[in-house]
Design a protein around this motif. Structure first.
Motif, PDB file in Angstrom:
ATOM      1  N   TYR A  34       0.792  -0.871  -0.031  1.00 29.01           N
ATOM      2  CA  TYR A  34      -0.044  -0.287  -0.427  1.00 29.01           C
ATOM      3  C   TYR A  34       0.707   1.241  -0.208  1.00 29.01           C
ATOM      4  CZ  TYR A  34      -3.268  -3.502   1.255  1.00 29.01           C
ATOM      5  OH  TYR A  34      -4.327  -4.604   1.724  1.00 29.01           O
ATOM      6  N   ARG A  35       0.477   2.750  -1.131  1.00 27.48           N
ATOM      7  CA  ARG A  35       1.334   3.305  -0.971  1.00 27.48           C
ATOM      8  C   ARG A  35       0.512   4.280   0.254  1.00 27.48           C
ATOM      9  NH1 ARG A  35      -0.265   8.142  -5.063  1.00 27.48           N
ATOM     10  NH2 ARG A  35       0.557   9.985  -3.869  1.00 27.48           N
ATOM     11  N   ASP A  36       2.204   4.828   0.629  1.00 29.32           N
ATOM     12  CA  ASP A  36       2.121   5.399   2.011  1.00 29.32           C
ATOM     13  C   ASP A  36       3.468   7.173   1.630  1.00 29.32           C
ATOM     14  OD1 ASP A  36       1.652   5.907   4.576  1.00 29.32           O
ATOM     15  OD2 ASP A  36       3.104   4.816   5.472  1.00 29.32           O
ATOM     16  N   GLU A  38       5.508   8.650  -0.166  1.00 28.36           N
ATOM     17  CA  GLU A  38       6.224   8.539  -1.489  1.00 28.36           C
ATOM     18  C   GLU A  38       7.218   6.755  -1.138  1.00 28.36           C
ATOM     19  OE1 GLU A  38       6.697  10.423  -3.603  1.00 28.36           O
ATOM     20  OE2 GLU A  38       5.381  11.751  -2.884  1.00 28.36           O
ATOM     21  N   GLY A  40       6.310   2.345   0.137  1.00 30.50           N
ATOM     22  CA  GLY A  40       5.048   1.342   0.190  1.00 30.50           C
ATOM     23  C   GLY A  40       5.471   0.861   1.874  1.00 30.50           C
ATOM     24  N   TRP A  79       0.909   4.923  -8.131  1.00 33.45           N
ATOM     25  CA  TRP A  79       0.219   3.919  -7.763  1.00 33.45           C
ATOM     26  C   TRP A  79      -0.272   4.515  -6.248  1.00 33.45           C
ATOM     27  CZ3 TRP A  79       2.151   0.961  -3.534  1.00 33.45           C
ATOM     28  CH2 TRP A  79       2.899   1.386  -2.840  1.00 33.45           C
ATOM     29  N   LEU A  80      -1.446   2.925  -6.190  1.00 28.80           N
ATOM     30  CA  LEU A  80      -2.270   2.712  -4.609  1.00 28.80           C
ATOM     31  C   LEU A  80      -1.874   1.608  -4.135  1.00 28.80           C
ATOM     32  CD1 LEU A  80      -5.069   5.299  -4.902  1.00 28.80           C
ATOM     33  CD2 LEU A  80      -3.102   5.961  -4.206  1.00 28.80           C
ATOM     34  N   ASP A  95      -3.444   2.131  -9.762  1.00 36.70           N
ATOM     35  CA  ASP A  95      -3.177   3.761  -9.495  1.00 36.70           C
ATOM     36  C   ASP A  95      -4.136   3.605  -9.422  1.00 36.70           C
ATOM     37  OD1 ASP A  95      -4.148   4.291 -12.336  1.00 36.70           O
ATOM     38  OD2 ASP A  95      -2.395   4.675 -13.340  1.00 36.70           O
TER      39      ASP A  95
END
Length: 107
Positions: A34-36, A38, A40, A79-80, A95
């Protein structure tokens, strides 16, 4: 050296087999990232019935992450959620644009 009777009867051009996924009748093991900001954040591996099921879960999670993004203060591109296999290879990435489209479709 022949690995089986079929190869022993062949002309010597043995079939090459490569393992490309660790799936069985119970599905496969997938790692969600999961994107956090900048960077992951990966969660422990999960068993899912298929890559399609893992991808659908990634889309659902990406839609949830959209709620937390702050327009104007955070980069709303890229991306997420990424789905990786057991070896860390990226199998798919959801994304922002795809998550927004899926959210609109589901409303």
């Amino acid at each position: 050296m022949a690995a089986n009777d079929y190869d022993a009867r062949s002309n010597g051009n043995f079939d090459e087999v490569a393992v490309t996924a660790a799936n069985d009748e119970n599905g496969g093991v997938y790692i969600f990232e999961y994107r956090d900001g900048e960077a992951g954040h990966q969660v422990p591996p999960s068993r899912m019935p298929s890559l399609e099921a893992a991808r659908e879960e990634a889309v659902r999670c990406a839609i949830d992450l959209l709620v937390d993004l702050q327009p104007g203060t955070e980069d709303l591109s890229g991306w997420l959620v990424r789905v990786r296999d057991e070896n860390g290879e990226v199998l798919c990435a959801i994304d922002v644009r795809e998550a927004q489209a899926a959210r609109q479709t589901r409303q």
